[in-house]
Design a protein around this motif. Structure first.
Motif, PDB file in Angstrom:
ATOM      1  N   UNK A  51      54.004   8.604 -25.570  1.00  0.00           N
ATOM      2  CA  UNK A  51      52.855   9.479 -25.357  1.00  0.00           C
ATOM      3  C   UNK A  51      51.718   8.731 -24.666  1.00  0.00           C
ATOM      4  N   UNK A  52      50.636   9.480 -24.368  1.00  0.00           N
ATOM      5  CA  UNK A  52      49.504   8.900 -23.657  1.00  0.00           C
ATOM      6  C   UNK A  52      48.338   8.559 -24.569  1.00  0.00           C
ATOM      7  N   UNK A  53      48.370   9.094 -25.758  1.00  0.00           N
ATOM      8  CA  UNK A  53      47.299   8.782 -26.711  1.00  0.00           C
ATOM      9  C   UNK A  53      47.899   8.991 -28.093  1.00  0.00           C
ATOM     10  N   UNK A  54      47.523   8.149 -29.048  1.00  0.00           N
ATOM     11  CA  UNK A  54      48.148   8.206 -30.368  1.00  0.00           C
ATOM     12  C   UNK A  54      47.873   9.517 -31.080  1.00  0.00           C
ATOM     13  N   UNK A  55      46.719  10.154 -30.763  1.00  0.00           N
ATOM     14  CA  UNK A  55      46.451  11.462 -31.366  1.00  0.00           C
ATOM     15  C   UNK A  55      47.553  12.451 -30.990  1.00  0.00           C
ATOM     16  N   UNK A  56      47.988  12.377 -29.729  1.00  0.00           N
ATOM     17  CA  UNK A  56      49.075  13.238 -29.279  1.00  0.00           C
ATOM     18  C   UNK A  56      50.366  12.924 -30.022  1.00  0.00           C
ATOM     19  N   UNK A  57      50.684  11.632 -30.128  1.00  0.00           N
ATOM     20  CA  UNK A  57      51.930  11.226 -30.800  1.00  0.00           C
ATOM     21  C   UNK A  57      51.932  11.685 -32.260  1.00  0.00           C
ATOM     22  N   UNK A  58      50.789  11.543 -32.926  1.00  0.00           N
ATOM     23  CA  UNK A  58      50.717  11.910 -34.344  1.00  0.00           C
ATOM     24  C   UNK A  58      50.848  13.427 -34.514  1.00  0.00           C
ATOM     25  N   UNK A  59      50.214  14.193 -33.610  1.00  0.00           N
ATOM     26  CA  UNK A  59      50.331  15.655 -33.710  1.00  0.00           C
ATOM     27  C   UNK A  59      51.765  16.094 -33.423  1.00  0.00           C
ATOM     28  N   UNK A  60      52.424  15.431 -32.483  1.00  0.00           N
ATOM     29  CA  UNK A  60      53.832  15.786 -32.220  1.00  0.00           C
ATOM     30  C   UNK A  60      54.668  15.567 -33.482  1.00  0.00           C
ATOM     31  N   UNK A  61      54.436  14.442 -34.153  1.00  0.00           N
ATOM     32  CA  UNK A  61      55.193  14.154 -35.387  1.00  0.00           C
ATOM     33  C   UNK A  61      54.861  15.188 -36.463  1.00  0.00           C
ATOM     34  N   UNK A  62      53.593  15.543 -36.570  1.00  0.00           N
ATOM     35  CA  UNK A  62      53.188  16.549 -37.568  1.00  0.00           C
ATOM     36  C   UNK A  62      53.864  17.878 -37.289  1.00  0.00           C
ATOM     37  N   UNK A  63      53.909  18.266 -35.998  1.00  0.00           N
ATOM     38  CA  UNK A  63      54.520  19.555 -35.636  1.00  0.00           C
ATOM     39  C   UNK A  63      56.019  19.546 -35.943  1.00  0.00           C
ATOM     40  N   UNK A  64      56.658  18.409 -35.749  1.00  0.00           N
ATOM     41  CA  UNK A  64      58.079  18.304 -36.101  1.00  0.00           C
ATOM     42  C   UNK A  64      58.247  18.470 -37.614  1.00  0.00           C
ATOM     43  N   UNK A  65      57.337  17.883 -38.375  1.00  0.00           N
ATOM     44  CA  UNK A  65      57.368  18.061 -39.835  1.00  0.00           C
ATOM     45  C   UNK A  65      57.194  19.520 -40.213  1.00  0.00           C
ATOM     46  N   UNK A  66      56.273  20.205 -39.529  1.00  0.00           N
ATOM     47  CA  UNK A  66      56.056  21.639 -39.788  1.00  0.00           C
ATOM     48  C   UNK A  66      57.301  22.455 -39.464  1.00  0.00           C
ATOM     49  N   UNK A  67      57.937  22.099 -38.352  1.00  0.00           N
ATOM     50  CA  UNK A  67      59.072  22.902 -37.881  1.00  0.00           C
ATOM     51  C   UNK A  67      60.302  22.720 -38.763  1.00  0.00           C
TER      52      UNK A  67
END
Ligand SMILES: Cc1ncc(C[n+]2csc(CCOP(=O)(O)OP(=O)(O)O)c2C)c(N)n1
Ligand SMILES: [Mg+2]
Length: 562
Positions: A51-67
Motif C-alpha cells: 500500500x501507499x500509506x499504513x492507514x490504507x493497509x490497516x483499513x484494508x485488513x479491517x475490511x477483510x475482517x469485516x467481510x
C-alpha cells in the motif's frame, strides 16, 4: 512446516503461522524494521498487497475482517508506520472487527532508550485494542500468534497489535507450528431462550434491533425466518444494513444518522426492545436518547458475544451472552404465539421504511445523489459490495441504497473519513469477481485517495464515486447551525478527480447531470480498470432534505427569537 524442518527464522515461523491460520492475503507498507518478514513472504503462498500509506493497509485488513469474520492482517513499520495505521486500529475497535497488526520494533538491546522510531506499543495501543503485545522470544511466536487470532476473533472481536523486535525476527529457532485458532461460537442456554420467549409472549409492541459483528449468512437467514414466523419488525443499526434484506416484509429500516423519524418513534414506543449483536452506541441511540440509561424504560433484552458489553451501558432485563448468529439460529426451536398482539406492526413498519427510502427528494444542482443511489440499488446485483467513509454524502447511501445480502456493506461505525477507497480495494483483492463500489466525499476521498495507485498496481477494478461538493460538508452543516454565516475552515478547492484517476493509470469520468450517471457508470465498469466517477454536487444540497441556506436562516431566526 513442522519441527523437522527446523531452524526457521522467527519471521518465517510467524508467516507460516499465518498460513496455518488460513491467511491468504496481507496488506503492508514495508519498513527496514521487519525486513526478515518481507523475506519470508518471498517464497510463501501469501498474496501481499503493498500500500501507499499504513492507514490504507490497516483499513484494508479491517475490511477483510469485516467481510470474513476472520482476522484481517497488516504489517507496518515502527513509529510513523504504526501511528499512520492507528486509524484502522480504532475502526476495528469501535466496529468490533477482527484484525491483527504486526509492527516492527527496535532491537531488544536498544529498547527503552527512545531509539529510532521506537514506541511503547502496549502503551500507545493499549486503549484501542483487545491486546497489544511484543514478542521477545522467537520460541513463543506460535503461541503468541495463536493467542492473537483467538483474541481478535472471539467474544467481541477487535484489533490486536503484535510488535516484533528486529533482532528477534532474524533469530533461528526449532519450533513446531501451533494448530489453527478455533472460532468459539457462544450459544444461548435453554433458560435464556425460555426467558426470551416469555418476555416476547408478554409484549404488545416488540422491536428487534440488529447490529454488531459475528453474524454469518446462516445467522442472517435464521434471523429472517424468525422475523417471518413471529411477525416482528426488525431494524438494522448504523451501518449494519446488510444484516437484513431491506426488501424483506419485516424490515423496519436503518437506525443510524438521520433515521426515519417514524422508526425512532417506533423504538421509543416499543414495550420490548431486543438488541442483537450491537451496543446501541451514541449514533444508534440518537445521542443516548432512545433508551434510558442505566434502566431502560421498556423491557430490554441484549444479546452480545462479549460478556463485558452486557450491562455496560444499559442494564438489560435479560442479558444473553451469545454470538448473534448462534442466537438467531437458536430461535428456530421457539414456537410463535398463535395470535401475537403485535400482528400487523411489521408490515406497517416496512411500509414506512419503503415510503421513506423509495423516492429521492429534490435537491438543488444538476446531480441528485439520491437518484444515483436509487439507480445503483435498481441496477447492481444483490451481492455487490458497497463501501463508504464519513461525510454527509453517506446519508444518501443509508437512506436510499437497499442492502439485500450479508457482507455487502462496508462502512465505519467509527465514522472515520477515508474508509471507502481502501476498504473497497481490500475487499476486491479477496473477491475479484464481485462488483465493489466505494462512495466517497471529496474530503473523504483524499484522506486515502493515494490507495487508488494500489488498486491500479494490483488490477483491483474498484468503482469509486466521488461526491464533490467542494466542502467538508458535514462540518459546514454543523457550522451553519451553530455559528450561522461564519464559514471557517470548511471549504475545499479540489482537483479534477477524473483526471486524477487517469494519471494513476485508471479510468476517470465526470458527471454534471444525473441523467449522465448510468452511462458513466457502465463505461467505468466496461473499462475493466479501477475507476473514479467524479460527481459535481451543488454545495447547497447538504442533506436529502436541507440546504445550507435554510439551515443558516433557521439558525439566525432562532438567534433573533432568543
Ligand atoms: C478522519 C476524520 N477526520 C475528521 C472527521 C470529521 N468530519 C466528519 S465528516 C467531515 C467532512 C466530510 O467531508 P466530505 O467527505 O467532503 O463529505 P461531505 O460531508 O461534504 O458530503 C469531517 C471533517 C472524521 N469523521 N474523520
Ligand atoms: Mg464534501
Amino acid at each position: 512446516m513442522t519441527a523437522k524442518h527446523n531452524m526457521r527464522t522467527a519471521a518465517e515461523v510467524l508467516v507460516d503461522q499465518l498460513i496455518v491460520n488460513g491467511v491468504r492475503h496481507a496488506f503492508c507498507v514495508p519498513g527496514e524494521s521487519y525486513l526478515a518478514v518481507l523475506d519470508a513472504f518471498h517464497d510463501r503462498n501469501l498474496a501481499i498487497t503493498v500500500c501507499r500509506q499504513e492507514g490504507g493497509a490497516a483499513i484494508m485488513a479491517e475490511a477483510v475482517g469485516k467481510a470474513t469474520g476472520r482476522p484481517g492482517i497488516c504489517f507496518v513499520t515502527r513509529g510513523p508506520g504504526a501511528t499512520n495505521a492507528s486509524c484502522g486500529i480504532h475502526i476495528a475497535h469501535q466496529d468490533s472487527s477482527p484484525m491483527i497488526m504486526f509492527v516492527g520494533q527496535v532491537a531488544r538491546r536498544m529498547r527503552g532508550r527512545e531509539a529510532f522510531q521506537e514506541l511503547d506499543y502496549r502503551a500507545v495501543f493499549g486503549s484501542m485494542t483487545k491486546w497489544a503485545t511484543e514478542i521477545d522470544d522467537p520460541a513463543r511466536v506460535p503461541e503468541i500468534v495463536s493467542r492473537a487470532f483467538h483474541m481478535a476473533a472471539n467474544g467481541r472481536p477487535g484489533p490486536v497489535v503484535v510488535a516484533l523486535p528486529e533482532d528477534m525476527l532474524t533469530e533461528r529457532v526449532a519450533i513446531a507450528d501451533a494448530p489453527p485458532y478455533q472460532p468459539v461460537e457462544t450459544a444461548p442456554g435453554r433458560d435464556d431462550m425460555d426467558e426470551f420467549a416469555t418476555l416476547l409472549a408478554k409484549s404488545e409492541r416488540p422491536m428487534f434491533l440488529i447490529g454488531g459483528s459475528r453474524w454469518s449468512e446462516a445467522g442472517c437467514a435464521a434471523m429472517a425466518r424468525f422475523a417471518e414466523r413471529f411477525a416482528v419488525p426488525v431494524a438494522t443499526t448504523f451501518r449494519r444494513g446488510h444484516l437484513f434484506n431491506a426488501l424483506h416484509p419485516n424490515y423496519a429500516g436503518d437506525l443510524g444518522i438521520g433515521p426515519n423519524p417514524k422508526l425512532t418513534a417506533r423504538v421509543k414506543g416499543a414495550d420490548l426492545v431486543v438488541l442483537i449483536g450491537g451496543r446501541l452506541s451514541e449514533m444508534q441511540s440518537q445521542g443516548y436518547t432512545l433508551i434510558d440509561i442505566p434502566s431502560p424504560q421498556m423491557t430490554f433484552v441484549h444479546v452480545h458475544p462479549g460478556v463485558e458489553e452486557l450491562g455496560r451501558v444499559y442494564r438489560p432485563h435479560l442479558a444473553i451472552n451469545a454470538t448473534p448468529a448462534a442466537f438467531a439460529i437458536a430461535t428456530a426451536a421457539l414456537d410463535p404465539p398463535a395470535n401475537p398482539r403485535w400482528r400487523g406492526t411489521a408490515e406497517a413498519a416496512h411500509d414506512e421504511y419503503l415510503a421513506y427510502s423509495e423516492k429521492p427528494t429534490d435537491v438543488p444542482g444538476g446531480v441528485n445523489l439520491g437518484a444515483i443511489l436509487v439507480w445503483l440499488r435498481d441496477n447492481l446485483r444483490d451481492d455487490a459490495m458497497m463501501c463508504n467513509g464519513a461525510g454527509n454524502f453517506a446519508a444518501w447511501v443509508h437512506r436510499y441504497y437497499r442492502f439485500r445480502k450479508f457482507a455487502t456493506q462496508f462502512a465505519p461505525t467509527a465514522g472515520s473519513m477515508g474508509y471507502g477507497v481502501p476498504a473497497a480495494i481490500g475487499i476486491k483483492r479477496l473477491y475479484p469477481d464481485r462488483t465493489v463500489v466505494a462512495i466517497s466525499g471529496d474530503g473523504d476521498f483524499l484522506m486515502n485517495g493515494q490507495e487508488f495507485a494500489t488498486a491500479v498496481q494490483f488490477g483491483a477494478a474498484v468503482l469509486v464515486i466521488v461526491a464533490d461538493n467542494g466542502l467538508y460538508g458535514t462540518i459546514r452543516m454543523h457550522q451553519e447551525r451553530e455559528y450561522p454565516g461564519r464559514i471557517s475552515a470548511t471549504q475545499l478547492r479540489n482537483p479534477d478527480f477524473a483526471a486524477y484517476a487517469r494519471t494513476f493509470g485508471g479510468f476517470g469520468v465526470t458527471v454534471e447531470k444525473t441523467a449522465d450517471f448510468p452511462a458513466a457508470f457502465r463505461a467505468a465498469e466496461t473499462s475493466g480498470q479501477p475507476a473514479i466517477i467524479h460527481l459535481k454536487i451543488d454545495p447547497e444540497a447538504i442533506t436529502p432534505t436541507q440546504t445550507l441556506a435554510r439551515i443558516r436562516e433557521t439558525a439566525l431566526a432562532r438567534r433573533h427569537d432568543g
